[in-house]
Structure formats: structure tokens, C-alpha cells
Write a protein that holds these residues in place. Structure first.
Motif, PDB file in Angstrom:
ATOM      1  N   THR A 332       0.866  -1.096  -0.135  1.00 47.64           N
ATOM      2  CA  THR A 332       0.023  -0.032  -0.005  1.00 47.64           C
ATOM      3  C   THR A 332       0.887   1.199  -0.031  1.00 47.64           C
ATOM      4  N   LEU A 333       0.175   2.506  -0.436  1.00 45.49           N
ATOM      5  CA  LEU A 333       0.978   3.459  -0.053  1.00 45.49           C
ATOM      6  C   LEU A 333       1.548   3.979   1.180  1.00 45.49           C
ATOM      7  N   GLY A 334       1.064   3.240   2.103  1.00 41.80           N
ATOM      8  CA  GLY A 334       1.477   3.409   3.461  1.00 41.80           C
ATOM      9  C   GLY A 334       2.409   2.532   3.908  1.00 41.80           C
ATOM     10  N   GLY A 335       2.816   1.607   2.819  1.00 40.44           N
ATOM     11  CA  GLY A 335       3.906   0.782   3.216  1.00 40.44           C
ATOM     12  C   GLY A 335       3.453  -0.662   3.641  1.00 40.44           C
ATOM     13  N   ARG A 336       2.163  -0.844   3.978  1.00 41.52           N
ATOM     14  CA  ARG A 336       1.838  -2.372   4.428  1.00 41.52           C
ATOM     15  C   ARG A 336       2.079  -3.324   3.232  1.00 41.52           C
ATOM     16  N   ASP A 341      -7.412  -8.235  -3.727  1.00 38.46           N
ATOM     17  CA  ASP A 341      -7.802  -8.306  -5.261  1.00 38.46           C
ATOM     18  C   ASP A 341      -8.670  -7.149  -5.739  1.00 38.46           C
ATOM     19  N   HIS A 342      -9.466  -6.720  -4.682  1.00 34.05           N
ATOM     20  CA  HIS A 342     -10.145  -5.475  -4.993  1.00 34.05           C
ATOM     21  C   HIS A 342      -9.404  -4.157  -5.221  1.00 34.05           C
ATOM     22  N   HIS A 343      -8.374  -4.237  -4.225  1.00 29.28           N
ATOM     23  CA  HIS A 343      -7.297  -2.865  -4.424  1.00 29.28           C
ATOM     24  C   HIS A 343      -6.645  -3.018  -5.717  1.00 29.28           C
TER      25      HIS A 343
END
Length: 414
Positions: A332-336, A341-343
Motif C-alpha cells: 500500500t502507499l502507507g507501506g503495508r 484483489d479489489h485493491h
């Protein structure tokens, strides 16, 4: 007294001047702040607004996409506050169905004439004085939707009077609205703002008979694919956040992947070490679910040299991974680590939207443009297989696609 809906997000040039890192709304218009502050604390109006604002920022590199996403996301936020009377990020599947029904038949207080300005400028136009804006009282979340037979009687901006209740969104616009709402919650889930996408399983209601799309149309032509990948590359060059999207597209295309091959969170997320070189010097992507190895697919050298190396350079990594490199393939943009799938599917929609705009600008027919409007990530896999099939025999293609019945796949990508 029921609160009337009002616009919340400005035109793109002024939207970009907001302070996105702060939830304090210091740069929002006073009327927007006052509107949000007028709701009970339990509605978490500011929190919903900030979530939509952050989502819209991800598509703010293209004005057409931004305007479309703003329209639908703003409608949903207003509906959650004024009609559902609950926080946007607490909507459930039942709420999403209620919102769709609302869009099909909005109350007259939500529908108005076509008005371009959401906010009107006030004060003098002296260059040394700062701009000031107020809500346009004529603005409404929905506009009149007139049947074609009535449009010839319209004299311009003002629509002819309607004999019955106002009509809601057209089928195409309703489909787009649901798609945008899905993408909004894909973003929200990916950024840990909520755990549920209420629009994930929505089926599109129909106003009448819909023309089915044949299986044979579920892939792109070579030229259409080139528009998509070139659009993604252009977006990535303008904004480094889109490098991830370009990498996903190229990876699916190069190795005929399904979205499930790239999805997974935490320890189940694919990692860079899943790329491995064999004794012959050939590179493979090992597909796994948790600790279980599912399969491996050949990674073409051109893909390694161009797309994998480019993506890793953005991550400050050497061109090729090592066997023990635990860096997540996607974050994720936050680094997670890992994406759902939806993302992943939601990341691709702005690319398809901008590719549609470019195709229209370049004079493509509406039929060709409309076909791309229905495209999904699965189409990219199908497109790659169809374009490669003349150069592969049946068994080679079957091995590459990891399917048992090659005839079924040929039927779907013809």
C-alpha cells in the motif's frame, strides 16, 4: 429542517491547493467546513470527507478522470450524511443497494438543471485581491436526464419541463457510479480506513434489456493494449505512485497472470524473492499461497529488463532480486505489505479511463472506445494469450496459462 445537499469539492486547480496531509481542513472553503461541522459527531462527516479527498487525489493527474470520480464519490458522501445519516466508512452492503436505488430515482430536491459552476466567485476581480468563492445555490448532485425524444425541444442550457418525477442516472452512468464507489472503498480498505467494501458484490440494476457481451470480446486488440500500457507508462512518468500500477499491468501481461496470483496481505503477500533464476539462467516467478507453492511461470527477459528493473529502481533496489530478498512485491502507499484483489483491480480503473479519453482524442470509433470501457484486469491476461497464440503450440500455451482445457480458453480470447 432537512439540510440541502451542497458541493464539497472544487475544480481541479483549486483542489490541488488543499493541504492533504492535514485533517484540519484549513484550506477548504468556509462554507464546506461549516457544512461538515453541522452534522452530529457520530456521523464523522470530516473523516468521510478526508477519505474521499485522499481518494480523489490519487486520480488528480487527469482532469477528466478527476471530474468523473469527484461527481460519484461526492454523491455517495452526501447521501451517507443526509439520507443514510451514518459515517461513510461504516456503510454496509445493504446501504450500497439503498444508494443505488436512490441514484435511480433521486428526489427532486437533489436534481437540478445543468450548472457548470459548483462555486461562484465573489468580490472584485482585482489581481492583488485573493479569490473568494461561495456555494452556487443552483447546484445539485444530479442533473435532469431527458429521454432523447425530448432533447430536440430543449432550447439550450435549460431543460424542458418534465411531466413526471425526475429520472435518475442512465444505465451507463449508473455503471460508472458503482465502479467509482467500488474503487473508493478499495482505496479505503487498502489504507486501513475501513475493513469492508460495501460495493464489492453489487450487481448492476438494469433499466431494460441489456446487450450481453460475448466471451469472444473479452480481450483487447493489439492497438488497444498499446494505448493502455502507454497510458500507464505516461501516468507513472508524471507521478511515481503510478509505477506500481504500471508494474501490475506489465506483470499480468508478460506472464498471463490472474489477479489472485499477485494478491495477498502480510505474510501471504508475494515477495521479490519469488523471482528466481534456474541453473540455465532462466528466470521464473514462483506462485504461492502462504507457505504452499502453487506453480511457477516463466518471466520473459524483456519484462525483466524493462518493467521489473524500472519498478525496482523506484524502490531503490538493484535491477534483479536475490533469492533471500524479503521485500514485498506490492505494498500500500502507507507501506503495508500486500494488496487485496479489489485493491489491485481498483488501481487499474484510472488507467482505463484515461486511455478512453486519449482514444477519443485520437479519433477512434465509439464502438472501439466502448469495448475498452468494459475491460478488466482479466482482459489483460486474455489479450496476452490471444496475441501470443500464433507463436505457441497448444501445449505451450496451455502450460503458460496453467489451464487444463485449452479449447475453453481459446473460445474466451478469440
Amino acid at each position: 429542517m432537512k439540510i440541502a445537499p451542497q458541493p464539497l469539492f472544487e475544480v481541479l486547480t483549486r483542489f490541488k491547493k488543499l493541504e492533504f496531509q492535514s485533517p484540519e481542513l484549513r484550506y477548504e472553503l468556509p462554507e464546506v467546513r461549516a457544512f461538515l461541522e453541522g452534522f452530529p459527531a457520530a456521523f464523522r462527516a470530516k473523516e468521510g470527507y478526508v477519505a474521499v479527498r485522499a481518494f480523489l487525489k490519487t486520480c488528480s493527474d487527469n482532469e477528466t478522470t478527476f471530474n468523473s470520480y469527484r461527481t460519484h464519490a461526492e454523491r455517495l458522501l452526501l447521501w451517507s450524511l443526509l439520507e443514510a445519516q451514518k459515517p461513510l466508512l461504516e456503510l454496509n452492503h445493504s446501504d450500497s443497494e439503498s444508494f443505488v436505488a436512490f441514484c435511480l430515482k433521486p428526489p427532486s430536491s437533489w436534481v437540478g438543471p445543468v450548472v457548470r459552476d459548483r462555486f461562484t466567485r465573489i468580490g472584485s476581480r482585482m489581481a492583488h485581491e485573493p479569490d473568494s468563492y461561495m456555494v452556487n445555490a443552483d447546484w445539485r448532485p444530479f442533473n435532469w436526464h431527458n429521454p432523447k425524444r425530448d432533447r430536440s425541444t430543449s432550447s439550450g442550457c435549460t431543460p424542458p419541463p418534465l411531466s413526471g418525477p425526475p429520472l435518475g442516472l442512465s444505465q451507463a452512468t449508473l455503471n460508472k457510479c458503482i465502479s467509482v464507489c467500488k474503487c473508493l472503498f478499495v482505496y479505503a480498505v487498502g489504507e486501513d480506513l475501513t475493513e469492508v467494501n460495501p460495493f464489492a458484490s453489487n450487481r448492476l440494476p438494469s433499466r431494460g434489456r441489456r446487450i450481453p457481451v460475448s466471451n469472444g470480446a473479452r480481450s483487447l486488440s493489439k492497438d488497444q493494449w498499446l494505448y493502455v500500457i502507454d497510458t500507464a507508462a505516461g501516468m507513472a512518468s508524471e507521478d511515481v505512485r503510478h509505477e506500481r500500477t504500471l508494474f501490475i499491468l506489465a506483470t499480468v501481461y508478460a506472464m498471463y497472470l490472474n489477479v489472485s496470483d499477485l494478491s495477498g496481505k502480510g505474510r501471504d503477500a508475494p515477495a521479490m524473492k519469488d523471482f528466481r533464476r534456474d541453473a540455465a539462467g532462466l528466470w521464473w516467478l514462483y506462485l504461492r499461497k502462504g507457505a504452499r507453492l502453487v506453480d511457477r511461470v516463466r518471466a520473459p527477459q524483456e519484462y525483466l529488463d524493462v518493467y521489473l528493473a524500472r519498478y525496482r529502481r523506484i524502490l531503490n533496489l538493484p535491477p534483479l532480486p536475490s533469492d533471500d530478498e524479503a521485500v514485498p512485491l506490492l505494498c500500500t502507499l502507507g507501506g503495508r505489505p500486500g494488496l487485496s484483489d479489489h485493491h489491485i483491480r481498483g488501481l487499474l480503473q484510472p488507467v482505463f479511463d484515461l486511455a478512453l479519453v486519449r482514444m477519443r482524442q485520437d479519433g477512434w470509433s465509439e464502438m472501439e472506445v466502448d469495448q475498452l470501457r468494459s475491460a478488466s484486469l482479466q482482459w489483460i491476461r486474455n489479450t496476452s494469450a490471444r496475441l501470443a497464440s500464433p507463436n505457441l503450440n497448444t501445449f505451450e500455451l496451455q502450460a503458460a496459462l496453467r489451464i487444463r482445457d485449452i479449447a475453453l480458453h481459446r473460445h474466451g480470447t478469440r
